[in-house]
Every structure is written in structure tokens, then in C-alpha cells.
Scaffold this active site. Structure first.
Site, PDB file in Angstrom:
ATOM      1  CG  HIS A  60      -1.951   1.053   1.269  1.00  0.00           C
ATOM      2  ND1 HIS A  60      -3.175   0.886   1.894  1.00  0.00           N
ATOM      3  CD2 HIS A  60      -1.960   2.316   0.779  1.00  0.00           C
ATOM      4  CE1 HIS A  60      -3.880   2.003   1.782  1.00  0.00           C
ATOM      5  NE2 HIS A  60      -3.152   2.891   1.111  1.00  0.00           N
ATOM      6  CG  HIS A 102      -1.443   5.996  -2.842  1.00  0.00           C
ATOM      7  ND1 HIS A 102      -2.561   5.700  -3.592  1.00  0.00           N
ATOM      8  CD2 HIS A 102      -1.740   5.641  -1.565  1.00  0.00           C
ATOM      9  CE1 HIS A 102      -3.504   5.196  -2.800  1.00  0.00           C
ATOM     10  NE2 HIS A 102      -3.030   5.143  -1.566  1.00  0.00           N
ATOM     11  CG  HIS A 142      -7.757   3.148  -0.413  1.00  0.00           C
ATOM     12  ND1 HIS A 142      -7.118   2.443  -1.396  1.00  0.00           N
ATOM     13  CD2 HIS A 142      -6.848   4.025   0.091  1.00  0.00           C
ATOM     14  CE1 HIS A 142      -5.861   2.861  -1.486  1.00  0.00           C
ATOM     15  NE2 HIS A 142      -5.672   3.822  -0.585  1.00  0.00           N
ATOM     16  CD  GLU A 202      -7.703   6.638   4.637  1.00  0.00           C
ATOM     17  OE1 GLU A 202      -6.696   7.316   4.893  1.00  0.00           O
ATOM     18  OE2 GLU A 202      -8.138   6.484   3.469  1.00  0.00           O
ATOM     19  CG  ASP A 253      -1.651   5.837   2.617  1.00  0.00           C
ATOM     20  OD1 ASP A 253      -1.903   5.705   1.418  1.00  0.00           O
ATOM     21  OD2 ASP A 253      -2.498   6.250   3.424  1.00  0.00           O
ATOM     22  CG  ASP A 254      -0.242   8.967   0.017  1.00  0.00           C
ATOM     23  OD1 ASP A 254      -0.125   8.956  -1.216  1.00  0.00           O
ATOM     24  OD2 ASP A 254      -1.260   8.567   0.614  1.00  0.00           O
TER      25      ASP A 254
END
Length: 337
Positions: free
Chosen positions: A17, A19, A197, A200, A278-279
């Protein structure tokens, strides 16, 4: 710092996961803007870093999409992706399944092939030069409509050999998985792997929809699943992988304090949760920083960390022979340490 930081540094792991647009570090954003003579609403790299401070998911997405503007050529996407792979390699990531958002680029006038070509070339070089295996997952932006998602799916079909699966990301609240039921059915018919997703910011109902309507094979985030015991039961029984992102949850205020993070409870309940970034450029750390933050806050021990790493391998979309190789590496490390 925890007594287990060195163990985490050496732990063989996967990442499911991340991005790729979310790995755009402030320095690269600044350098690309200068190179392209683009005007930014910031005076320095430090200004950009200070702007990476969010109250919720939407605050983050606003600056995330703004940052994408500096990604314009295949070379830009190559540089972005290879920089991530180098960081992942340094953190003992053996395999990564990477998200990208084609609609965030085609809506700016780029050809679908521009990000795809740059990213896939970097992934190929990552395999050859760094030994990291990888897969690419194309996400639909859920704040856009079904027609736009179908258009993107059709653009992807000629490049099926380079795209492992499809996912669903962006603003969750008000955009339930059911909005994309027909698109996901078409993606499954085209033999793409499917993830989404859910849970969340959205309620447990969104997770049920992702399971029942989208028929996902892996759940991204899924934190709010814990509010529904029947849903937890189902996720445990099916062995569904959850790609949990601790620093993201903290930075976007999904949890107010890392000591409240549900990850340890997930493990205690038997959920197949793994740790991901994630980011990472926006949320303060790559995969090792996520492991360390949650270990320090929740008092995780090496056996928990090995379980998290094994859950990631199990939830990956590589074949059984490759999974065995990665599990053997993990077991060897765990035994030696």
C-alpha cells in the site's frame, strides 16, 4: 527509538500500500518545478514541508493533487518511481505492489501512457538493479464518476501485461464502493486483481460493500472494520489481508495518538494486517518508520513484527513459489535474530 529498531531495519518485508504520487518528496517537487519553470505557491523546500500538515483526508488530497502538476514526462515518473524503489531497497523491502492514479494525470492532459511508461521502466530497472520484485495497481479516483472510471479501465486494457490490478482511492466519505460495482465487475472479467480502500474514514458498511459488491481480494486500510464484530469474524475467516498504514492514520487524524492505533488489536483478533507507508513523503516516513512508530507506541515485540511481515507476504499477489522464497528469507532472519 525502541530496542527493536535494528531488528526492524533488517527485517525482510513487502509493501502493498504505497501511492507512487505520494512518494513525491518536497525536494523533488521543488526541483521539478524549477526545471520546468513552474510557479509554486511556496517560497522554499521548507515551505513545502510545512504545508505537509493536514487536518483530514481532504486537506491532504488538496495538496497531493497540486503536487502532481510537476509530474509531466515519462522521465518525471521514472525519477519518482526509482527514487521510491531505492528507499524501499535500503529498508529491506523485497517486493512492492505500487498504486498509481492515471485519472490524476489524464485529467491534466497527459496521455495514459506517459505515467505508465515511466513507472514500468523504473520497476523493470528496480528488479534488475536492486532485486525488488513489483506489481502495479491502477486506482480509480472515487470522487469522479463511474463513466470516468470505465474510460480509464478501457484505456488500461491494451496495457494489461503491465498492470497487475485495479483499486479504489481518494475521498472516501460520500463515495461508497457500490458506486463502482459495475466497473469492478468489468475489471474482474478482464482478469485484473481487485483491491479497494475502505474503512479508513468510511464506516464498516463500506467494507461490507467492498467485499460483497466489488469482491475485493485485499482490503486497504480497514481500520473501522473493528467497529463491527461480524465483519471482523468474516475478515478473519476469509484470511483477508489488510494493508494498514499507521503514520497515515496519525497524520490524517484517523487516530489522535499512536498509542490508540488498532494494529495490535487487529493482530490479537487474528486479522491478517500488514504495515505499509501509504504516502510516505507526506506522512513522515517509509515502511520502516511506520514499523518503528507503531512498535514504540504499542509495545510490539519481534514475534509481532515477524507476523506483520509474514501477513504482507501472504496477502501479496505474487505466486506461491515466490511467496515461499520470501517466507524462507523471513524465517531465516527471524531464527538468526
Amino acid at each position: 527509538m525502541t530496542p527493536h529498531d535494528a531488528f526492524i531495519d533488517g527485517l525482510p518485508k513487502v509493501e502493498l500500500h504505497v501511492h507512487i504520487e505520494g512518494t513525491l518528496e518536497p525536494q523533488m517537487l521543488w526541483d521539478k518545478a524549477v526545471e520546468q519553470n513552474l510557479k509554486l505557491p511556496f517560497q522554499s523546500v521548507d515551505d513545502i514541508q510545512r504545508a505537509y500538515n493536514f487536518g483530514n483526508l481532504q486537506d491532504f488530497l488538496d495538496i497531493y493533487y497540486q503536487g502532481m502538476n510537476v509530474l509531466r514526462s515519462e522521465r518525471d515518473f521514472y525519477d519518482l518511481t526509482f527514487a521510491y524503489l531505492e528507499k524501499a531497497h535500503a529498508q529491506n523491502v523485497m517486493h512492492s505492489e505500487i498504486f498509481f492514479d492515471p485519472q490524476g494525470h489524464t485529467s491534466r492532459g497527459l496521455a495514459f501512457e506517459t505515467p505508465l511508461n515511466g513507472i514500468t521502466q523504473a520497476l523493470a530497472d528496480g528488479r534488475e538493479k536492486l532485486g525488488i520484485s513489483s506489481g502495479l495497481i491502477m486506482c480509480f479516483l472515487r470522487h469522479l464518476d463511474e463513466a470516468d472510471a470505465f474510460k480509464t479501465l478501457n484505456q488500461a486494457l491494451p496495457y494489461k501485461a503491465h498492470i497487475l490490478g485495479v483499486g479504489l482511492d481518494s475521498s472516501e466519505l460520500g463515495h461508497p464502493p457500490s458506486k463502482f460495482e459495475r466497473v469492478f465487475a468489468a475489471a474482474r472479467d478482464a482478469e485484473f486483481r481487485v483491491v479497494a480502500h475502505a474503512g479508513e474514514e468510511g464506516p464498516p458498511d463500506y467494507v461490507w460493500e467492498a467485499l460483497d459488491l466489488l469482491k475485493i481480494e485485499r482490503l486497504d486500510h480497514g481500520n473501522r472494520s473493528l467497529e463491527d464484530p461480524k465483519l471482523v469474524e468474516r475478515l478473519v475467516a476469509s484470511g483477508m489481508g489488510l494493508t494498514v498504514c499507521p503514520l497515515s492514520n496519525l497524520k490524517l487524524c484517523g487516530v489522535k495518538d499512536m498509542r490508540e492505533h488498532p494494529l495490535r488489536r487487529m493482530l490479537d483478533l487474528g486479522l491478517k494486517a500488514g504495515v505499509n507507508s501509504d504516502d510516505p513523503a507526506y506522512f513522515g516516513g517509509y515502511v520502516n518508520e511506520n514499523y518503528k512508530a507503531v512498535t514504540a507506541a504499542l509495545g510490539l515485540e519481534p514475534h509481532h513484527l515477524v507476523t506483520l511481515a509474514r501477513n504482507g507476504i501472504d496477502a501479496s499477489f505474487i505466486d506461491d513459489a515466490e511467496k515461499k522464497v520470501l517466507r524462507d528469507r523471513l524465517d531465516l532472519y527471524a531464527t538468526a535474530h
